[in-house]
Design an enzyme around this catalytic site. Structure first.
Site, PDB file in Angstrom:
ATOM      1  N   HIS A 114       0.834  -1.191   0.000  1.00  0.00           N
ATOM      2  CA  HIS A 114       0.000   0.000   0.000  1.00  0.00           C
ATOM      3  C   HIS A 114       0.871   1.245   0.000  1.00  0.00           C
ATOM      4  O   HIS A 114       1.947   1.259   0.597  1.00  0.00           O
ATOM      5  CB  HIS A 114      -0.931  -0.014   1.210  1.00  0.00           C
ATOM      6  CG  HIS A 114      -1.784  -1.249   1.239  1.00  0.00           C
ATOM      7  ND1 HIS A 114      -2.932  -1.356   0.502  1.00  0.00           N
ATOM      8  CD2 HIS A 114      -1.629  -2.430   1.867  1.00  0.00           C
ATOM      9  CE1 HIS A 114      -3.460  -2.563   0.692  1.00  0.00           C
ATOM     10  NE2 HIS A 114      -2.680  -3.230   1.518  1.00  0.00           N
ATOM     11  N   GLY A 141       8.011 -22.137  10.518  1.00  0.00           N
ATOM     12  CA  GLY A 141       6.702 -21.648  10.925  1.00  0.00           C
ATOM     13  C   GLY A 141       6.682 -20.161  11.218  1.00  0.00           C
ATOM     14  O   GLY A 141       7.650 -19.587  11.701  1.00  0.00           O
ATOM     15  N   ALA A 159      12.193 -19.889  11.597  1.00  0.00           N
ATOM     16  CA  ALA A 159      10.840 -19.622  12.075  1.00  0.00           C
ATOM     17  C   ALA A 159      10.703 -18.195  12.579  1.00  0.00           C
ATOM     18  O   ALA A 159      11.618 -17.643  13.194  1.00  0.00           O
ATOM     19  CB  ALA A 159      10.476 -20.604  13.183  1.00  0.00           C
ATOM     20  N   ARG A 165      13.651  -8.504   2.105  1.00  0.00           N
ATOM     21  CA  ARG A 165      14.556  -8.299   0.962  1.00  0.00           C
ATOM     22  C   ARG A 165      14.992  -9.660   0.435  1.00  0.00           C
ATOM     23  O   ARG A 165      14.817 -10.687   1.085  1.00  0.00           O
ATOM     24  CB  ARG A 165      15.753  -7.444   1.358  1.00  0.00           C
ATOM     25  CG  ARG A 165      16.583  -8.023   2.469  1.00  0.00           C
ATOM     26  CD  ARG A 165      17.727  -7.078   2.852  1.00  0.00           C
ATOM     27  NE  ARG A 165      18.378  -7.530   4.058  1.00  0.00           N
ATOM     28  CZ  ARG A 165      18.231  -6.959   5.245  1.00  0.00           C
ATOM     29  NH1 ARG A 165      17.464  -5.913   5.386  1.00  0.00           N
ATOM     30  NH2 ARG A 165      18.863  -7.448   6.289  1.00  0.00           N
TER      31      ARG A 165
END
Length: 189
Positions: A114, A141, A159, A165
């Site tokens: 956005h 996870g 995790a 990037r």
């Protein structure tokens, strides 16, 4: 240009005011809801619905429900793909997974972004950048991948990482923001 053409071209587009995009997302969400209601023991029925939902599927795959995506047709998975519970792919742009990709639970791949400008955000404007995941990648996870990221081949993402990037091939990377910790070497065998 239509809003969908702008979306697919990586331009600013109005995601919330375009009838075609709203209709496509609603149809996709209906399929996701249907998928998520199929009993886990009915694996072939789940796979049939996923073949209808996703853009390209190459070979064997398993996506453990619940699973959600925005359009479905912008998702491409390679052979021997596994995604654990609570996978989310916001696929306003192409999301490509290579072969032998294993994804832990509660992971998200978000192509939509956005504008920083509040006026544009209030107008419902957004943009989409593709996400590419190479071959032989293990994603732990709770990992979140943001728009425009490429993860190379033979990579382990720890995790809870937030991948903001590109990550080169042959490394272990983790953190928020995710960064390369070390190379994967012969000693790791």
């Amino acid at each position: 240009m239509t809003e969908k053409e702008k979306m697919l071209a990586g331009m600013l587009y109005n995601a919330n005011g375009d009838v075609e995009l709203i209709r496509e997302r609603a149809a996709c969400k209906d399929l996701c809801q249907e998928l998520n209601q199929i009993q886990p023991s009915q694996g072939e029925e789940q796979r049939m619905l996923l073949r209808k939902l996703l853009g390209t599927i190459c070979g064997s795959f398993e996506i453990v429900t619940p699973f959600w995506c925005d359009y479905g047709y912008n998702i491409s998975i390679g052979d021997n793909f596994f995604m654990n519970h609570n996978g989310v792919i916001l696929d306003a742009a192409q999301v490509t997974f290579g072969n032998n990709v294993f994804i832990g639970p509660n992971c998200g791949f978000y192509t939509a972004g956005h504008p920083l400008d509040a006026v544009q955000r209030r107008q419902g404007m957004e943009y989409a950048r593709p996400i590419t995941i190479g071959n032989d990648v293990w994603i732990g996870g709770g990992v979140q991948v943001v728009p425009g990221v490429t993860i190379g081949d033979n990579v382990v993402i720890g995790a809870g990482s937030v991948v903001t990037r590109d990550i080169p091939s042959g490394v272990v990377a983790a953190g928020s923001p995710c960064r390369v910790l070390r190379a994967i070497t012969a000693d790791d065998r």
